[in-house]
Scaffold this motif. Structure first.
Motif, PDB file in Angstrom:
ATOM      1  N   MET A 115     -41.523  19.870 -10.349  1.00 34.47           N
ATOM      2  CA  MET A 115     -41.344  19.079 -11.566  1.00 34.47           C
ATOM      3  C   MET A 115     -41.794  19.903 -12.768  1.00 34.47           C
ATOM      4  N   GLY A 116     -41.257  19.563 -13.901  1.00 34.48           N
ATOM      5  CA  GLY A 116     -41.639  20.325 -15.081  1.00 34.48           C
ATOM      6  C   GLY A 116     -41.229  19.653 -16.371  1.00 34.48           C
ATOM      7  N   TRP A 117     -41.551  20.321 -17.460  1.00 32.41           N
ATOM      8  CA  TRP A 117     -41.255  19.838 -18.802  1.00 32.41           C
ATOM      9  C   TRP A 117     -40.491  20.896 -19.591  1.00 32.41           C
ATOM     10  N   PHE A 118     -39.538  20.417 -20.356  1.00 33.82           N
ATOM     11  CA  PHE A 118     -38.810  21.232 -21.321  1.00 33.82           C
ATOM     12  C   PHE A 118     -38.907  20.524 -22.664  1.00 33.82           C
ATOM     13  N   ARG A 119     -38.592  21.232 -23.720  1.00 27.67           N
ATOM     14  CA  ARG A 119     -38.578  20.589 -25.034  1.00 27.67           C
ATOM     15  C   ARG A 119     -37.459  21.165 -25.890  1.00 27.67           C
ATOM     16  N   GLN A 120     -37.015  20.353 -26.824  1.00 22.84           N
ATOM     17  CA  GLN A 120     -35.973  20.787 -27.732  1.00 22.84           C
ATOM     18  C   GLN A 120     -36.335  20.358 -29.149  1.00 22.84           C
ATOM     19  N   ALA A 121     -36.549  21.342 -29.983  1.00 20.75           N
ATOM     20  CA  ALA A 121     -36.850  21.092 -31.392  1.00 20.75           C
ATOM     21  C   ALA A 121     -35.538  20.987 -32.163  1.00 20.75           C
ATOM     22  N   PRO A 122     -35.547  20.336 -33.308  1.00 20.06           N
ATOM     23  CA  PRO A 122     -34.322  20.197 -34.110  1.00 20.06           C
ATOM     24  C   PRO A 122     -33.701  21.550 -34.428  1.00 20.06           C
ATOM     25  N   GLY A 123     -32.419  21.672 -34.133  1.00 18.08           N
ATOM     26  CA  GLY A 123     -31.702  22.899 -34.436  1.00 18.08           C
ATOM     27  C   GLY A 123     -31.967  24.047 -33.492  1.00 18.08           C
ATOM     28  N   LYS A 124     -32.702  23.787 -32.424  1.00 20.42           N
ATOM     29  CA  LYS A 124     -33.030  24.866 -31.486  1.00 20.42           C
ATOM     30  C   LYS A 124     -32.539  24.531 -30.088  1.00 20.42           C
ATOM     31  N   GLU A 125     -32.494  25.574 -29.262  1.00 19.37           N
ATOM     32  CA  GLU A 125     -32.124  25.386 -27.867  1.00 19.37           C
ATOM     33  C   GLU A 125     -33.288  24.726 -27.112  1.00 19.37           C
ATOM     34  N   ARG A 126     -32.951  24.040 -26.048  1.00 20.83           N
ATOM     35  CA  ARG A 126     -34.001  23.483 -25.193  1.00 20.83           C
ATOM     36  C   ARG A 126     -34.740  24.650 -24.526  1.00 20.83           C
ATOM     37  N   GLU A 127     -36.066  24.531 -24.438  1.00 24.85           N
ATOM     38  CA  GLU A 127     -36.865  25.614 -23.880  1.00 24.85           C
ATOM     39  C   GLU A 127     -37.832  25.091 -22.829  1.00 24.85           C
ATOM     40  N   PHE A 128     -38.179  25.970 -21.928  1.00 22.70           N
ATOM     41  CA  PHE A 128     -39.127  25.659 -20.858  1.00 22.70           C
ATOM     42  C   PHE A 128     -40.528  25.533 -21.444  1.00 22.70           C
ATOM     43  N   VAL A 129     -41.282  24.561 -20.927  1.00 19.05           N
ATOM     44  CA  VAL A 129     -42.670  24.378 -21.355  1.00 19.05           C
ATOM     45  C   VAL A 129     -43.638  24.625 -20.197  1.00 19.05           C
ATOM     46  N   ALA A 130     -43.449  23.899 -19.103  1.00 20.29           N
ATOM     47  CA  ALA A 130     -44.376  24.013 -17.980  1.00 20.29           C
ATOM     48  C   ALA A 130     -43.718  23.453 -16.729  1.00 20.29           C
ATOM     49  N   ALA A 131     -44.198  23.917 -15.577  1.00 18.90           N
ATOM     50  CA  ALA A 131     -43.654  23.416 -14.321  1.00 18.90           C
ATOM     51  C   ALA A 131     -44.670  23.600 -13.207  1.00 18.90           C
ATOM     52  N   THR A 132     -44.452  22.860 -12.142  1.00 22.75           N
ATOM     53  CA  THR A 132     -45.321  22.977 -10.987  1.00 22.75           C
ATOM     54  C   THR A 132     -44.532  22.685  -9.729  1.00 22.75           C
ATOM     55  N   ASN A 133     -45.002  23.211  -8.619  1.00 16.53           N
ATOM     56  CA  ASN A 133     -44.372  22.875  -7.352  1.00 16.53           C
ATOM     57  C   ASN A 133     -44.940  21.535  -6.857  1.00 16.53           C
ATOM     58  N   GLY A 134     -44.498  21.111  -5.691  1.00 14.23           N
ATOM     59  CA  GLY A 134     -44.845  19.776  -5.223  1.00 14.23           C
ATOM     60  C   GLY A 134     -46.326  19.559  -4.993  1.00 14.23           C
ATOM     61  N   ARG A 135     -47.010  20.592  -4.565  1.00 12.80           N
ATOM     62  CA  ARG A 135     -48.419  20.442  -4.222  1.00 12.80           C
ATOM     63  C   ARG A 135     -49.347  20.843  -5.353  1.00 12.80           C
ATOM     64  N   LEU A 136     -48.757  21.121  -6.512  1.00  9.00           N
ATOM     65  CA  LEU A 136     -49.556  21.537  -7.677  1.00  9.00           C
ATOM     66  C   LEU A 136     -50.333  22.816  -7.386  1.00  9.00           C
ATOM     67  N   SER A 137     -49.893  23.565  -6.379  1.00 13.41           N
ATOM     68  CA  SER A 137     -50.615  24.790  -6.065  1.00 13.41           C
ATOM     69  C   SER A 137     -50.156  25.952  -6.932  1.00 13.41           C
ATOM     70  N   ILE A 138     -48.985  25.789  -7.526  1.00 14.67           N
ATOM     71  CA  ILE A 138     -48.455  26.811  -8.429  1.00 14.67           C
ATOM     72  C   ILE A 138     -48.040  26.117  -9.723  1.00 14.67           C
ATOM     73  N   THR A 139     -48.497  26.635 -10.826  1.00 13.98           N
ATOM     74  CA  THR A 139     -48.095  26.101 -12.129  1.00 13.98           C
ATOM     75  C   THR A 139     -47.641  27.241 -13.024  1.00 13.98           C
ATOM     76  N   TYR A 140     -46.711  26.939 -13.892  1.00 19.12           N
ATOM     77  CA  TYR A 140     -46.184  27.923 -14.826  1.00 19.12           C
ATOM     78  C   TYR A 140     -46.219  27.315 -16.223  1.00 19.12           C
ATOM     79  N   TYR A 141     -46.535  28.130 -17.190  1.00 17.62           N
ATOM     80  CA  TYR A 141     -46.565  27.672 -18.571  1.00 17.62           C
ATOM     81  C   TYR A 141     -45.885  28.688 -19.472  1.00 17.62           C
ATOM     82  N   ALA A 142     -45.206  28.189 -20.472  1.00 16.41           N
ATOM     83  CA  ALA A 142     -44.692  29.072 -21.510  1.00 16.41           C
ATOM     84  C   ALA A 142     -45.875  29.676 -22.254  1.00 16.41           C
ATOM     85  N   ASP A 143     -45.731  30.897 -22.708  1.00 16.93           N
ATOM     86  CA  ASP A 143     -46.830  31.563 -23.411  1.00 16.93           C
ATOM     87  C   ASP A 143     -47.301  30.753 -24.608  1.00 16.93           C
TER      88      ASP A 143
END
Length: 119
Positions: free
Chosen positions: A33-61
């Motif tokens: 599962m994860g989150w993306f966001r889209q600001a006005p006039g911009k492309e949708r971008e990745f924010v954060a994500a995790t696998n099912g067990r929350l053992s791996i997480t990723y974040y945008a810088d």
């Protein structure tokens, strides 16, 4: 699977919000599962994500150290705590879920919740 995102709102810079993404239709405890966001006039971008067990997480810088993903698999819900919010965090935030991995091609998407950060 239906995803319902909530928790957005208007907050001053430096403030915090907690987004929720509730899943229904099936148990998704093993889904990525994860989150993306889209600001006005911009492309949708990745924010954060995790696998099912929350053992791996990723974040945008741009959000590392300020945003944190968590999950309550018993409630089929994912959260994202957002701290030290900045005006550039203003966007519609979408949650996504996928049996394998979250990306722009994720299988399931929520409807989005608006986050507005005033300066």
């Amino acid at each position: 699977v239906q995803l319902q995102a909530s928790g957005g709102g208007l907050v001053q810079a430096g403030g915090s919000l907690r987004l929720s993404c509730a899943a229904s239709g099936r148990t998704i405890s093993n889904y990525a599962m994860g989150w993306f966001r889209q600001a006005p006039g911009k492309e949708r971008e990745f924010v954060a994500a995790t696998n099912g067990r929350l053992s791996i997480t990723y974040y945008a810088d741009s959000v590392k150290g300020r945003f944190a993903i968590s999950r309550d698999n018993a409630k089929n819900t994912m959260f994202m705590q957002m701290l030290s919010l900045k005006p550039e965090d203003t966007a519609v935030y979408y949650c996504a879920a996928d049996p394998v991995a979250v990306s722009e091609r994720a299988t399931y998407w929520g409807q989005g919740t608006q986050v507005t950060v005033s300066s």
